[in-house]
Design an enzyme around this catalytic site. Sequence first.
Site, short mmCIF file in Angstrom:
data_model
loop_
_atom_site.label_atom_id
_atom_site.label_comp_id
_atom_site.label_asym_id
_atom_site.label_seq_id
_atom_site.Cartn_x
_atom_site.Cartn_y
_atom_site.Cartn_z
N LYS A 1 0.82 -1.22 0.00
CA LYS A 1 0.00 0.00 0.00
C LYS A 1 0.85 1.27 0.00
O LYS A 1 0.39 2.32 -0.43
CB LYS A 1 -0.99 0.00 1.17
CG LYS A 1 -1.89 -1.22 1.25
CD LYS A 1 -2.53 -1.58 -0.06
CE LYS A 1 -3.45 -2.80 -0.05
NZ LYS A 1 -2.90 -4.06 0.47
N TYR B 1 -11.47 -15.17 3.65
CA TYR B 1 -10.58 -14.06 3.95
C TYR B 1 -10.20 -14.03 5.43
O TYR B 1 -11.06 -14.08 6.32
CB TYR B 1 -11.25 -12.72 3.58
CG TYR B 1 -10.36 -11.54 3.89
CD1 TYR B 1 -9.42 -11.11 2.96
CD2 TYR B 1 -10.43 -10.89 5.11
CE1 TYR B 1 -8.57 -10.06 3.24
CE2 TYR B 1 -9.58 -9.83 5.41
CZ TYR B 1 -8.66 -9.43 4.47
OH TYR B 1 -7.81 -8.39 4.76
N TYR C 1 -2.33 -12.63 3.61
CA TYR C 1 -2.04 -12.47 2.18
C TYR C 1 -0.82 -13.29 1.73
O TYR C 1 -0.95 -14.24 0.97
CB TYR C 1 -1.79 -11.00 1.86
CG TYR C 1 -2.99 -10.11 2.06
CD1 TYR C 1 -3.94 -9.96 1.06
CD2 TYR C 1 -3.17 -9.40 3.25
CE1 TYR C 1 -5.04 -9.14 1.23
CE2 TYR C 1 -4.27 -8.57 3.43
CZ TYR C 1 -5.20 -8.45 2.42
OH TYR C 1 -6.29 -7.64 2.60
C1 LIG Z 1 -3.63 -5.33 0.29
C2 LIG Z 1 -2.64 -6.44 0.32
C3 LIG Z 1 -2.51 -7.36 -0.76
C4 LIG Z 1 -3.44 -7.36 -1.93
O1 LIG Z 1 -3.21 -6.34 -2.84
P1 LIG Z 1 -4.38 -5.93 -3.83
O2 LIG Z 1 -3.83 -4.84 -4.62
O3 LIG Z 1 -5.55 -5.56 -2.96
O4 LIG Z 1 -4.73 -7.15 -4.65
C5 LIG Z 1 -1.53 -8.31 -0.69
N1 LIG Z 1 -0.72 -8.41 0.38
C6 LIG Z 1 -0.81 -7.57 1.43
C7 LIG Z 1 0.08 -7.78 2.59
C8 LIG Z 1 -1.78 -6.57 1.44
O5 LIG Z 1 -1.88 -5.76 2.50
#
Ligand SMILES: *Cc1c(COP(=O)(O)O)cnc(C)c1O
Length: 319
Positions: free
Chosen positions: A45, A249, A275
């Site tokens: 991000k 999720y 993730y």
């Molecule tokens: C938000 C996030 C993702 C996913 O990215 P997107 O652009 O939403 O597909 C992957 N890994 C981490 C650690 C995240 O915070």
Amino acid sequence: MIPRIRIAHLPTPIEPLPRLSTILGGPRLWVKRDDQTGLALGGNKTRKLEFVVAEAQAHGAQTLVTVGAVQSNHCRQTAALAARLGLGCALVLFGESPKNPSGNYLLDLLFGAEVTWATRETYEAVLQETFEKAWVEGRRPYLIPLGASTPLGAIAYAYAFKEYMEQGGEADWIVLASSSAGTQAGLVLGARLSGWRGRILGISVDHPAGWVKERVAELASQAADRLGEAVRITPHEVEVNDSYIGAGYGVMGHREIEAIQLFARHEGLLLDPVYTGRAAAGMIDLIRSGFFKPGERVLFWHTGGIPALFADRYAPNLL
Ligand SMILES: *Cc1c(COP(=O)(O)O)cnc(C)c1O
């Protein structure tokens, strides 16, 4: 020129994973360290917010408003960037206020964010109310959508791909966690614009592959437009595997735990439970099932998420 705040520590390093490669007996593995982007414990991000928040500031924003899960990395990094820029931050989080703040949520509070609670079903209305309240109070809110997955967020990852090409661009595969799809959209667009020959595989964290492919294609095409590039990405050229969603999720299962343990014990590298743990678990399963050819080079694009390891919800189950 697209406005950008320079805040990430770039380029993020690429490191080999020799011990993990040997133990898994598959292709040679590397990692791109976007967990080390530098803003408040890092993650993908940071790159997106460089563009999204630059636009917010161009609009005269004084308060960043966004939304996510209790352990949202996007919310934590938005709150940190708001603090750093002297802006307010209002977060709408899914769920209920935890008794003991931990992980990302603890950090949200530390950065001074205001938090409103909602459910995944009703959050849009709560988000709207939060925005309007800030507006009426004269705090000039700016709404950042879920995961900062907007065309600008995707543009950030098209630039990240360019950075990767400048580092050699040598992999046959890039594997990453995909959720709101902006990261994969940017990489896919960047790969197309630079004529890269490898393949990009998104491991879906929560949505069906069809949804992710559509979203990646749409965001990548809109990002191309914004960059003035006559490029369209179609869903059928986007690769997504949705076999590893498990119980949904944020629900850490045995696969994620094993992946986190393997990376920790053999490479001293941390993954997150939501993730990167899930994406790495998918990659490991694909290696074991012979999906990659032995001579291939696979780059795991680490998207961050480390603070969630310390959330009360996950930490006790990691060992
Ligand atoms: C938000 C996030 C993702 C996913 O990215 P997107 O652009 O939403 O597909 C992957 N890994 C981490 C650690 C995240 O915070």
